[in-house]
Design a protein around this motif. Structure first.
Motif, PDB file in Angstrom:
ATOM      1  N   SER A   1      97.024  57.303 -53.736  1.00  0.00           N
ATOM      2  CA  SER A   1      97.762  56.642 -52.757  1.00  0.00           C
ATOM      3  C   SER A   1      97.706  55.102 -53.384  1.00  0.00           C
ATOM      4  O   SER A   1      98.722  54.253 -52.834  1.00  0.00           O
ATOM      5  CB  SER A   1      97.137  56.741 -51.446  1.00  0.00           C
ATOM      6  OG  SER A   1      95.770  56.167 -51.336  1.00  0.00           O
ATOM      7  N   LEU A   2      96.900  54.530 -53.815  1.00  0.00           N
ATOM      8  CA  LEU A   2      96.699  53.081 -54.191  1.00  0.00           C
ATOM      9  C   LEU A   2      97.439  52.808 -55.550  1.00  0.00           C
ATOM     10  O   LEU A   2      98.081  51.567 -55.728  1.00  0.00           O
ATOM     11  CB  LEU A   2      95.266  52.555 -54.398  1.00  0.00           C
ATOM     12  CG  LEU A   2      94.390  52.626 -53.047  1.00  0.00           C
ATOM     13  CD1 LEU A   2      93.073  52.434 -53.336  1.00  0.00           C
ATOM     14  CD2 LEU A   2      94.837  51.652 -52.140  1.00  0.00           C
ATOM     15  N   ALA A   3      97.456  53.900 -56.361  1.00  0.00           N
ATOM     16  CA  ALA A   3      97.950  53.495 -57.664  1.00  0.00           C
ATOM     17  C   ALA A   3      99.167  54.834 -58.183  1.00  0.00           C
ATOM     18  O   ALA A   3      98.316  55.470 -59.224  1.00  0.00           O
ATOM     19  CB  ALA A   3      97.167  53.079 -58.796  1.00  0.00           C
ATOM     20  N   PRO A   4     100.000  55.231 -57.176  1.00  0.00           N
ATOM     21  CA  PRO A   4     100.731  56.297 -57.446  1.00  0.00           C
ATOM     22  C   PRO A   4     101.263  56.596 -58.951  1.00  0.00           C
ATOM     23  O   PRO A   4     101.654  57.602 -59.188  1.00  0.00           O
ATOM     24  CB  PRO A   4     101.679  56.255 -56.422  1.00  0.00           C
ATOM     25  CG  PRO A   4     101.936  54.770 -56.028  1.00  0.00           C
ATOM     26  CD  PRO A   4     100.620  54.371 -56.480  1.00  0.00           C
ATOM     27  N   ASP A   5     101.765  55.276 -59.490  1.00  0.00           N
ATOM     28  CA  ASP A   5     102.271  55.698 -60.847  1.00  0.00           C
ATOM     29  C   ASP A   5     101.437  55.588 -61.761  1.00  0.00           C
ATOM     30  O   ASP A   5     101.725  55.706 -63.282  1.00  0.00           O
ATOM     31  CB  ASP A   5     103.312  54.408 -60.921  1.00  0.00           C
ATOM     32  CG  ASP A   5     104.439  54.582 -59.779  1.00  0.00           C
ATOM     33  OD1 ASP A   5     104.689  55.742 -59.502  1.00  0.00           O
ATOM     34  OD2 ASP A   5     105.125  53.586 -59.548  1.00  0.00           O
ATOM     35  N   CYS A   6     100.207  55.373 -61.754  1.00  0.00           N
ATOM     36  CA  CYS A   6      99.100  54.916 -62.882  1.00  0.00           C
ATOM     37  C   CYS A   6      98.604  56.538 -63.229  1.00  0.00           C
ATOM     38  O   CYS A   6      98.116  57.115 -62.526  1.00  0.00           O
ATOM     39  CB  CYS A   6      98.168  54.059 -62.434  1.00  0.00           C
ATOM     40  SG  CYS A   6      96.817  53.853 -63.853  1.00  0.00           S
TER      41      CYS A   6
END
Length: 156
Positions: free
Chosen positions: A101-106
């Protein structure tokens, strides 16, 4: 030169610093070396124009307490947990959910460390195995070359 930041995250005492030291060529030490805030190292890949910037973050904070700025600039997250400690495995699902949720694209690579300390066959840990990309031992170097390969492929 293109710099790619990789964050080493996970609870306190799971072996992030030991993995960090081994990847950067330092010897393993039995002495517990807590990371105060951030420990950084840069690794260059031969025949490429990219450089891996490895950040070892303190294990005292949960994923929700990591500065969002760190997560936003990460190209890869290595989430490390301790195979020999049930509490470390118990937090795995919730921590991974928070990361998503905090870094969805990582991309997140989940690492079960301290393979040398366990006796059971990892095939019997179905819930943990499904969430884990790599089982290794920073102490004995078992499967550490697979992590190096994954890091190399991620950045070429």
């Amino acid at each position: 030169m293109l710099q790619r930041r990789t964050l080493l995250l996970g609870g306190m005492g799971v072996g992030k610093t030991a993995i960090f030291r081994r990847i950067t060529g330092a010897p393993f030490t039995e002495r517990y070396l807590p990371t105060v805030v951030v420990q950084k190292s840069e690794l260059s890949q031969q025949d490429t124009l990219s450089q891996l910037e490895l950040w070892d973050l303190t294990g005292e904070m949960t994923v929700n307490k990591i500065p969002l700025a760190y997560l936003k600039v990460a190209a890869l997250i290595l989430y490390v947990y301790d195979l020999s400690r049930p509490p470390s495995k118990a937090f795995l699902s919730s921590e991974l959910k928070s990361l998503k949720s905090l870094a969805p694209d990582c991309p997140v690579l989940v690492i079960g460390n301290k393979l040398d300390l366990i006796k059971e066959n990892t095939a019997n840990w179905n819930p943990v195995k499904r969430q884990t990309d790599l089982f290794l031992s920073a102490k004995t170097l078992e499967n550490l070359e697979h992590l190096s390969e994954k890091l190399t492929h991620q950045f070429i």
